[in-house]
Design a protein around this motif. Structure first.
Motif, short mmCIF file in Angstrom:
data_model
loop_
_atom_site.label_atom_id
_atom_site.label_comp_id
_atom_site.label_asym_id
_atom_site.label_seq_id
_atom_site.Cartn_x
_atom_site.Cartn_y
_atom_site.Cartn_z
N ALA A 175 -10.82 12.28 -10.59
CA ALA A 175 -9.64 11.39 -9.55
C ALA A 175 -9.98 11.11 -8.30
CB ALA A 175 -7.90 11.14 -10.84
N CYS A 176 -8.95 10.91 -7.69
CA CYS A 176 -8.80 11.08 -6.47
C CYS A 176 -7.47 12.02 -5.94
CB CYS A 176 -9.22 10.08 -5.90
SG CYS A 176 -10.19 8.97 -6.15
N GLY A 177 -7.26 12.66 -4.37
CA GLY A 177 -6.16 12.71 -3.99
C GLY A 177 -5.17 13.75 -4.77
N GLY A 178 -3.67 13.03 -4.76
CA GLY A 178 -2.72 13.10 -5.49
C GLY A 178 -2.76 13.33 -7.25
N SER A 179 -3.84 12.20 -7.97
CA SER A 179 -4.05 12.22 -8.71
C SER A 179 -5.15 13.25 -9.60
CB SER A 179 -4.47 10.61 -9.68
OG SER A 179 -3.47 10.20 -9.11
N LEU A 180 -5.63 13.58 -8.67
CA LEU A 180 -6.33 15.23 -9.02
C LEU A 180 -6.17 16.32 -9.00
CD1 LEU A 180 -9.62 15.76 -8.93
CD2 LEU A 180 -9.96 15.58 -6.79
N SER A 186 -5.27 7.93 -12.41
CA SER A 186 -4.78 7.04 -11.20
C SER A 186 -3.58 6.63 -11.35
CB SER A 186 -6.23 5.28 -11.00
OG SER A 186 -6.09 5.41 -10.07
N HIS A 187 -2.47 6.54 -10.15
CA HIS A 187 -0.92 6.28 -10.07
C HIS A 187 -1.21 4.71 -9.68
CE1 HIS A 187 2.90 7.22 -9.32
NE2 HIS A 187 3.16 6.30 -8.81
N GLY A 188 -1.87 4.35 -8.87
CA GLY A 188 -1.61 2.79 -8.92
C GLY A 188 -3.07 2.28 -9.89
N GLY A 189 -3.30 2.81 -10.35
CA GLY A 189 -4.25 2.44 -11.07
C GLY A 189 -5.66 1.22 -11.02
N ASN A 190 -6.31 1.00 -9.98
CA ASN A 190 -7.18 0.52 -9.06
C ASN A 190 -7.78 1.08 -8.07
OD1 ASN A 190 -6.37 -1.85 -10.55
ND2 ASN A 190 -4.97 -2.34 -9.20
N THR A 191 -7.86 2.53 -8.39
CA THR A 191 -8.55 3.56 -6.63
C THR A 191 -10.61 2.89 -7.92
OG1 THR A 191 -6.82 4.47 -6.53
CG2 THR A 191 -9.11 5.55 -6.30
N LYS A 192 -10.93 2.67 -6.53
CA LYS A 192 -12.30 2.27 -6.93
C LYS A 192 -13.13 3.51 -7.02
CE LYS A 192 -15.98 -0.13 -4.05
NZ LYS A 192 -17.37 0.81 -3.70
N GLU A 193 -13.27 4.08 -6.70
CA GLU A 193 -14.04 5.44 -7.51
C GLU A 193 -13.34 6.39 -9.09
OE1 GLU A 193 -12.25 4.89 -3.88
OE2 GLU A 193 -12.79 6.89 -2.33
N THR A 194 -12.35 6.19 -8.73
CA THR A 194 -12.10 6.32 -10.64
C THR A 194 -11.99 4.84 -11.56
OG1 THR A 194 -9.98 7.39 -9.33
CG2 THR A 194 -9.81 7.00 -11.04
N VAL A 195 -11.77 4.11 -11.05
CA VAL A 195 -12.73 2.97 -11.97
C VAL A 195 -13.44 3.34 -12.38
CG1 VAL A 195 -12.48 0.60 -12.00
CG2 VAL A 195 -10.78 1.29 -11.48
N GLN A 204 -0.45 16.89 5.56
CA GLN A 204 -1.68 15.89 6.07
C GLN A 204 -1.63 15.41 5.67
OE1 GLN A 204 -4.93 17.68 4.26
NE2 GLN A 204 -5.32 18.92 6.07
N GLU A 205 -1.46 14.31 4.47
CA GLU A 205 -0.75 12.61 4.49
C GLU A 205 0.51 11.91 4.58
OE1 GLU A 205 -1.90 11.41 0.76
OE2 GLU A 205 -1.06 9.50 1.37
N MET A 206 1.42 12.96 4.85
CA MET A 206 2.61 12.48 4.45
C MET A 206 3.55 13.01 5.40
SD MET A 206 3.92 12.69 0.71
CE MET A 206 3.24 11.39 -0.93
N TYR A 223 -3.96 5.27 8.83
CA TYR A 223 -5.13 4.45 7.92
C TYR A 223 -5.47 4.30 6.40
CZ TYR A 223 -6.77 7.62 12.13
OH TYR A 223 -6.83 8.11 13.48
N MET A 224 -4.43 5.05 5.62
CA MET A 224 -4.37 5.04 4.38
C MET A 224 -3.52 3.46 4.45
SD MET A 224 -3.63 7.31 1.31
CE MET A 224 -4.82 8.82 1.88
N GLY A 225 -5.01 2.70 3.63
CA GLY A 225 -4.42 0.92 2.79
C GLY A 225 -3.83 0.67 3.95
O1 LIG Z 1 -3.19 7.98 -7.39
P1 LIG Z 1 -4.23 6.46 -7.19
O2 LIG Z 1 -3.42 5.64 -7.07
O3 LIG Z 1 -6.38 6.47 -7.56
O4 LIG Z 1 -4.21 6.76 -5.80
C1 LIG Z 1 -5.31 7.90 -4.88
C2 LIG Z 1 -4.82 7.66 -3.81
O5 LIG Z 1 -3.22 8.73 -3.82
C3 LIG Z 1 -2.81 9.82 -2.87
O6 LIG Z 1 -3.22 10.67 -3.97
C4 LIG Z 1 -1.46 9.57 -2.65
O7 LIG Z 1 -1.15 8.79 -1.42
C5 LIG Z 1 -4.38 10.59 -1.69
O8 LIG Z 1 -4.47 11.19 -2.13
C6 LIG Z 1 -5.19 9.40 -3.26
O9 LIG Z 1 -6.10 8.70 -1.88
#
Ligand SMILES: O=P(O)(O)OC[C@H]1O[C@](O)(CO)[C@@H](O)[C@@H]1O
Length: 324
Positions: A26-31, A76-85, A212-214, A318-320
């Motif tokens: 995954a990426c970020g918090g989901s990872l 993927s929390h939002g479900g559309n993160t390109k790298e994860t898809v 760092q992010e928040m 930066y993010m989004g």
């Molecule tokens: O979980 P998602 O929707 O794939 O998003 C991943 C993004 O959300 C975060 O986990 C939190 O904003 C970031 O670290 C990461 O870029």
């Protein structure tokens, strides 16, 4: 379309047969939330290897083990993160089985062919229904199906029942401490977050997501064992440390770090899962539940900092906001 984790893994196991490799990506918090599952398989399994890696790394440099016989768990929390898809698509192309967790029922990750588990993410969502709980549920079932000698199945189920109550009590217990921490350290130029074992993930998440992010605060995460292989040279009375003390075999590394901090540092905050009640879960498995407690701690501490620093947790530059 959402699946029940236990039914999904049974279906996959019937289709795939023996699982040799478990990938968690995954990426970020989901990872972050996938790491305890990686650690669990690495510690408990006699038949499977586990791999934890960023989704982008999985696609730019795919493992030779990414093929039939592999299970890939994605989040993927939002479900559309390109790298994860893209990682999910590559895994499917290679013949691996996938399970995709997402909070967004309308997203790519929730589509039928993604073997999705759509989870809820409300304040009252039980820990067993959140990604860390879902991963442990899936892998506990897999261990039971694949390894006749696996003895911890019931203890893990019991842990899944108890975890939510422990986390909620822990949050109440530290509320005052988080305010005091924010009062003392809101303006700190740099922090170190230390952890080990399954909870190393939460040192990582505390640092990259919560601070760092928040909060746009300079900090880094350290492994308690690795602290002694370089980073401890920075220790003095001015540097600030947050030490996450988990349970299980890894705890000795956290204890060693604590002993050193007591002797040479002055500013350190200890967040100890034992003090926060994790030992209500059987000691043979409670280390896998410490990250749930620590995640709740990162939320509590970052909220204390947000209020004191007047820096909203949702503010991004930066993010989004820009192209990257
Ligand atoms: O979980 P998602 O929707 O794939 O998003 C991943 C993004 O959300 C975060 O986990 C939190 O904003 C970031 O670290 C990461 O870029």
């Amino acid at each position: 379309m959402s699946n029940r984790p236990e039914e999904l893994i049974k279906k996959i196991y019937e289709e795939q047969g023996k699982i040799n490799d478990v990938f968690l990506t995954a990426c970020g918090g989901s990872l972050v939330d996938l790491y305890p599952g990686y650690y669990f398989i690495n510690s408990e399994s006699e038949t499977m290897h586990s791999h934890w890696l960023t989704a982008r790394e999985m696609t730019v440099s795919p493992s030779k083990f990414l093929k039939r016989g592999a299970l890939v768990i994605l989040c993927s929390h939002g479900g559309n993160t390109k790298e994860t898809v893209e990682a999910a698509r590559l895994a499917k192309e290679r013949g691996a089985a996938i399970i995709t967790m997402t909070h967004n029922p309308e997203s790519i990750c929730a589509q039928e062919d993604m073997n999705s588990v759509v989870y809820s993410w409300e304040d009252d969502t039980n820990e067993r229904e959140r990604p860390q709980g879902i991963v442990i549920r899936v892998l506990n079932e897999l261990m039971k199906m694949q390894e006749p000698g696996y003895t911890k199945y019931e203890a893990v189920l019991d842990g899944l029942e108890k975890a939510d109550g422990i986390v909620r009590a822990a949050v109440k217990k530290v509320q005052n401490r988080t305010w005091v921490f924010a009062e003392k350290y809101f303006d700190e130029p740099f922090l170190y977050i230390i952890g080990s074992g399954a909870s190393y993930s939460q040192a990582y998440g505390f640092s990259i997501c919560s601070l760092q992010e928040m909060q746009w605060m300079d900090c880094c995460y350290l492994h308690s064992g690795e602290y002694f292989h370089g980073p401890f040279e920075c220790t003095d009375e001015d540097h600030l440390y947050i030490l996450l003390m988990g349970t299980g075999k890894a705890r000795v590394m956290d204890e060693r770090a604590l002993t050193f901090l007591k002797k040479y540092a002055k500013k350190y905050e200890v967040i100890d899962a034992v003090e926060l009640g994790i030992d209500a879960i059987d000691e043979s498995v409670n280390e896998y539940f410490c990250p749930m407690v620590f995640y709740a701690m990162t939320v509590a501490y970052r909220t204390g900092l947000q209020d004191k620093r007047r820096h909203p947790l949702d503010m991004r530059r930066y993010m989004g906001v820009v192209e990257y």
